[in-house]
Design an enzyme around this catalytic site. Structure first.
Site, short mmCIF file in Angstrom:
data_model
loop_
_atom_site.label_atom_id
_atom_site.label_comp_id
_atom_site.label_asym_id
_atom_site.label_seq_id
_atom_site.Cartn_x
_atom_site.Cartn_y
_atom_site.Cartn_z
N ASP A 190 -122.50 80.58 0.41
CA ASP A 190 -121.34 81.00 -0.17
C ASP A 190 -120.15 80.25 0.34
O ASP A 190 -119.08 79.90 -0.39
CB ASP A 190 -121.17 82.55 0.00
CG ASP A 190 -121.52 83.03 1.35
OD1 ASP A 190 -121.42 82.16 2.19
OD2 ASP A 190 -121.44 84.46 1.57
N ALA A 191 -120.20 80.06 1.51
CA ALA A 191 -118.84 79.26 2.36
C ALA A 191 -118.81 77.94 1.59
O ALA A 191 -117.51 77.43 1.35
CB ALA A 191 -119.35 78.95 3.59
#
Ligand code: UDP
Ligand code: MG
Length: 421
Positions: A190-191
């Site tokens: 997600d980062a």
């Protein structure tokens, strides 16, 4: 066309996937479609999913990924990339198989996005619950929504976000894909996507808890934390299934359960690792009763002795290295209760390796897999090279610090240093 497209990634979480799916079904805002992207889960999991496939809003896709391909990309990012082109909603949101959306999540987020047509990304607060090995809650907390974020990395979880299709398409146009599924992103896919999204717009907060993350011991992040990318030879490992493997010469060798005792392995030494790590290793010759009959199949980093011969040997690189004396044996903190009994014929078939001598200043061979302490640092030896190893990695690999052999400066300076573990 539905308003919200939900992408749920699934892999072997039979105990929580029901809650995840039902948390979508129970939304107060009902104009959604759900894509269950299953990464070839076990039967128990897929049987649960199948119960929900009668709902025309729910679609199911199975990646049919082979286990030995699993490590090649950050799987959930790959699944999300496959799902997005299938979705039709104006807004896209993500769910994992160990997360629960609160019933008002879609209603609140959709209202916010509808009322702010210039805002493309919203995120909310998350209730995080930590469970121990017995599934008992032992800690909990809240991930706050501190404000408008230009750098949401490590602050916002992907189950707490909703964004427009419009912005996803901008990302695709710029980067050639939606999520970056490079395997380096396994722990924080997600980062990597947040970095792409924030090239266009910050994340806008909704200061309310709208989802619950259930953190179990077997989550990818938990199992991979402090686990080195290269798992040292001699480590016993296990993935999702109960099968135990020995990492030997960087292959995984499946150990038949009834061979643990005769080979002096103990189940306490087994390290739980994520499946993608396990299946990265090519499968080697299994460790079954044949290893006591065919010496070339015997596992490395074991002590062996025959009842008629006083010498204890250490097996390393498929050779038998005689341990010169009791002093040498004790110096390296070898243990008498770890000696595997073999017969003379077996010993005679094993090629000879160099002698393992006491740990004096004239050292030639250091045994593989032995842990050393020099000042406050720890090193593990392979091929006569000392590899620095951090203390939390030692814990993860279940290598007790008490077993470390102390090395003085003189000795320490004599050995080449290998790549840190
Ligand atoms: N996942 C996957 N394939 C795998 C392992 C995991 O698609 O081989 C998915 C899993 O279903 C979940 C997400 O990746 O949706 C994150 O996995 P997990 O919850 O175990 O990791 P963590 O919460 O620790 O990041
Ligand atoms: Mg998770």
């Amino acid at each position: 066309m539905p308003t919200v497209s939900v992408i749920l990634t699934s892999y072997n979480k039979p105990s929580t996937i029901t809650k995840a799916i039902e948390s979508v079904i129970n939304q107060t805002f009902q104009d959604w479609e759900l894509f269950i992207m299953d990464d070839n889960s076990n039967n128990e999991t897929t049987q649960i999913i199948k119960r929900y496939l009668g709902d025309p809003r729910i679609q199911y896709f199975n990646s049919n990924i082979k286990d030995n391909e699993r490590f090649k990309t950050a799987r959930y990012a790959t699944l999300i990339n496959e799902a997005i082109p299938k979705t039709q909603g104006k807004y896209i949101t993500y769910l994992t198989d160990d997360n629960i959306f609160l019933p008002e999540r879609f209603e609140i987020m959709v209202n916010y996005l509808n009322q702010h047509p210039n805002i493309d990304i919203v995120y909310s607060e998350q209730h995080v619950k930590y469970f121990d090995d017995n599934f008992n809650l032992f800690d909990e907390g809240v991930r706050q929504a501190p404000g408008i974020l230009n750098q949401p990395v490590c602050i916002v979880d992907h189950c707490s976000v909703m964004h427009t299709r419009r912005i996803a398409d901008l990302v695709f146009h710029k980067y050639g894909s939606y999520w970056d599924d490079h395997p380096i992103n396994w722990g924080a896919g997600d980062a990597a996507f947040w970095v792409r999204l924030t090239q266009f717009q910050p994340f806008y907060p909704i200061k309310k808890i709208l989802d619950i993350a259930l953190k179990y011991r077997d989550s990818y992040q938990n199992l991979s934390s402090n686990l080195p990318y290269v798992i040292p030879n001699g480590t016993l490992v296990r993935g999702f299934k109960p099968d135990i493997y020995l990492i030997d010469q960087q292959r995984r060798r499946k150990i038949t359960e009834n061979m643990l005792n005769p080979l002096k392995y103990s189940e306490e030494e087994v390290v739980r690792i994520p499946d993608p790590y396990l299946f990265r290793y090519e499968e080697g010759i299994p460790i079954n009763h044949m290893v006591l009959i065919e010496p070339d199949k015997f596992p490395n980093q074991r002590l062996v002795k025959s009842p008629t011969n006083p010498i204890v040997y250490y097996i390393q690189n498929n050779k038998k290295h005689p341990i010169q004396s009791v002093e040498a044996f004790n110096n390296f903190k070898f243990r008498w209760d770890k000696i595997v009994e073999v017969n003379d014929e077996f010993l005679s078939k094993l090629p000879n390796g160099s002698m393992i001598c006491p740990l004096a200043n004239e050292i030639i061979t250091l045994p593989d897999g032995i842990l050393y302490q020099h000042q406050n640092d720890y090193y593990i030896c392979y091929n006569n090279h000392l590899h620095f190893i951090q203390e939390n990695t030692l814990n993860k690999l279940k290598l007790p610090k008490e077993n470390a052999v102390e090395m003085n400066n003189d000795l320490f300076s004599q050995f080449k240093k290998g790549t840190p573990i």
